[in-house]
Design an enzyme around this catalytic site. Structure first.
Site, short mmCIF file in Angstrom:
data_model
loop_
_atom_site.label_atom_id
_atom_site.label_comp_id
_atom_site.label_asym_id
_atom_site.label_seq_id
_atom_site.Cartn_x
_atom_site.Cartn_y
_atom_site.Cartn_z
N LYS A 1 0.98 -1.25 0.05
CA LYS A 1 0.00 -0.11 0.00
C LYS A 1 1.18 1.16 0.07
O LYS A 1 0.59 2.22 -0.77
CB LYS A 1 -0.90 0.05 1.21
CG LYS A 1 -1.76 1.15 1.24
CD LYS A 1 -2.96 0.97 2.52
CE LYS A 1 -2.43 0.92 3.75
NZ LYS A 1 -2.11 2.29 4.37
N SER B 1 6.24 11.04 9.02
CA SER B 1 7.09 11.01 7.84
C SER B 1 6.49 11.22 6.52
O SER B 1 6.71 11.61 5.63
CB SER B 1 7.65 9.87 7.73
OG SER B 1 6.98 8.67 7.42
N ASP C 1 4.25 0.71 12.18
CA ASP C 1 3.03 -0.04 11.95
C ASP C 1 3.25 -1.49 12.56
O ASP C 1 2.20 -2.31 12.41
CB ASP C 1 2.67 0.01 10.52
CG ASP C 1 2.28 1.32 10.29
OD1 ASP C 1 1.54 2.14 10.93
OD2 ASP C 1 2.14 1.50 8.93
N ARG D 1 -3.78 4.31 18.85
CA ARG D 1 -3.43 2.74 18.86
C ARG D 1 -2.85 2.19 20.20
O ARG D 1 -2.99 1.07 20.65
CB ARG D 1 -2.50 2.29 17.68
CG ARG D 1 -3.26 2.53 16.32
CD ARG D 1 -2.17 2.25 15.25
NE ARG D 1 -3.03 1.92 13.99
CZ ARG D 1 -2.20 1.92 12.90
NH1 ARG D 1 -1.20 2.03 12.42
NH2 ARG D 1 -3.18 1.56 11.51
N ARG E 1 -5.34 -2.43 11.27
CA ARG E 1 -4.28 -3.24 12.08
C ARG E 1 -4.48 -3.82 13.59
O ARG E 1 -3.77 -4.90 13.93
CB ARG E 1 -2.94 -2.48 12.22
CG ARG E 1 -2.40 -1.83 10.86
CD ARG E 1 -1.21 -1.45 10.64
NE ARG E 1 -0.81 -0.72 9.41
CZ ARG E 1 -0.63 -1.38 8.56
NH1 ARG E 1 -0.64 -2.49 8.40
NH2 ARG E 1 -0.39 -0.71 7.26
#
Length: 416
Positions: free
Chosen positions: A25, A155, A298, A329, A373
């Site tokens: 992705k 980033s 991630d 998260r 995720r």
């Protein structure tokens, strides 16, 4: 995303076979921007099937439509699309409202907007200052070629600017302030620009790209290392595991290749063979305690869920950016692992996982917080808990639409 929940079990705990992952992705979204900026000189092979990539394609097609002078582009939950289009739309014709889901409108964009404004962009906020939706007037008139931007927030802000730099009349020099988070993703952007003929100069905390033309080229999108991370977890949790993932490269552009090194500590060996990457369960498990995710945030959810399930105390750092993702998260991880007795304790910028209270209780239901995720990090736990339920399982479409089908192919029993 109409499916409310699924239940998962794995009767044999044995994993063996080949899984063909979709294209990355991260690479796909960068390639789509390059394709659009190059006016078709850059072509793409093995584009990701992820929903985020489809959204990006549709948004770029809509932006290039010459029929309407003002266009509203809704990218839903696609965070990368929001960041990349915030820069790209300044170069398109017409004016735009760039918006997304309720959660997207809570995710900050001010650092990128301020950077673009400092070199002449016409961007205003339609609701809360510093957050989407944005009103962007195209036909960018550059007023400066040098800007300063924080490197420790996202980033993607830097990548967004770098992707358009060679198209600007004066080129662009980015001066990065502070420590650079997720550096491999910036390197990926620059490497892909180089594939398309765009040269850069990176010296210490400064990256310069002059105005220059794209070259005709075809970019092949490597399979997704982020998706591979879940298969590492599955192999680690299996009684007997050997999975082949075709197409993954030892010299990958993707920062999430770090999972190969991380998972050595959890007993998964990586072998790069002609037919693909082989993941093999071994007994070689380290006593490593501290894992730094600064360059691969991630991966943190996958590793924390795995370690909690294995009752292995670890500490993690480099995860501050996780608080502004699809959900917070860190908070989501803390809540979900607490359901089987694990704790995530904050200690400055380090988080300590304590597993003394972990019990293999039944049944377990995990929430996903509109975060792909979360679903994929917790699904492998079906190998050690006899039955788990994942709520809102179709969030996986964001990055890995075939995830549940691939699990079925490896012996997972899934009941809707």
């Amino acid at each position: 995303m109409s499916l409310k929940s699924i239940s998962l079990t794995h009767p044999t705990k044995a994993i063996s076979g080949t899984v063909q992952l979709t294209g990355s992705k991260s690479e796909s979204n960068r390639a789509l921007i390059l394709e659009a900026l190059s006016q078709g000189l850059v072509r793409i092979e093995n584009l990701s099937a992820a929903a985020d990539t489809v959204i990006m394609q549709q948004a770029l097609q809509q932006a290039q439509d010459t029929q309407a002078t003002h266009k509203t582009i809704d990218i839903g939950p696609a965070g990368t699309a929001m960041r990349f289009l915030t820069s790209y739309l300044n170069l398109a014709n017409g004016s735009f409202t760039l918006t997304g889901t309720e959660r997207m409108q809570q995710r900050p964009i001010g650092i990128l907007v301020d950077a673009l404004r400092s070199i002449g962009a016409d961007i205003t906020y339609e609701k809360a200052e510093g957050y989407p939706p944005l009103r962007i007037v195209g036909g960018f008139q550059q007023t400066a070629d040098n800007l300063r931007i924080k490197g420790d927030v996202s980033s993607q802000y830097l990548s967004s600017l770098l992707l358009v730099a060679a198209t600007l009349e004066q080129g662009l020099t980015l001066n990065i302030e502070g420590e650079l988070t997720s550096k491999p993703y910036v390197s990926m952007t620059l490497d892909m620009l180089q594939e398309a003929g765009i040269k850069h100069h990176w010296s210490e905390n400064s990256v310069a790209i002059a105005k220059q033309p794209f070259l005709e080229t075809t970019i092949y999108i490597e399979p997704d290392w982020s998706a591979a991370s879940y298969w590492y977890s599955i192999v680690a949790l299996s009684d007997n595991g050997h999975i082949i993932l075709p197409g993954l490269k030892r010299n990958s552009l993707q920062g999430d290749i770090a999972i190969a090194d991380i998972m050595q500590h959890f007993g998964v060996e990586s072998r790069f063979e002609i037919d693909g990457l082989h993941l093999i369960k071994t007994d070689n498990i380290s006593t490593e305690k501290l894992f730094d995710f600064k360059e691969c945030p991630d991966l943190a959810q996958t590793v924390v869920a795995l370690a909690a399930g294995l009752k292995r105390d670890i500490s993690i750092t480099g995860v501050e950016t996780l608080k502004i993702k699809e959900t917070d998260r860190i908070a989501a991880l803390r809540q979900e692992i607490s359901k089987f007795g694990a704790e995530l304790i904050t200690d400055g910028d380090i988080y300590h996982l304590h597993t003394a209270g972990v019990a293999l209780s039944e049944p377990l239901t995990f929430d996903t917080y509109e975060d792909h995720r979360m679903a994929m990090a917790f699904a492998p736990l079906a190998l050690i808990f006899n039955n788990i339920t994942i709520n809102e399982p179709m969030v996986v479409e964001k990055s890995y639409p075939l995830f549940w089908e691939h699990l079925k192919s490896q012996g997972f029993k899934i009941v809707e």
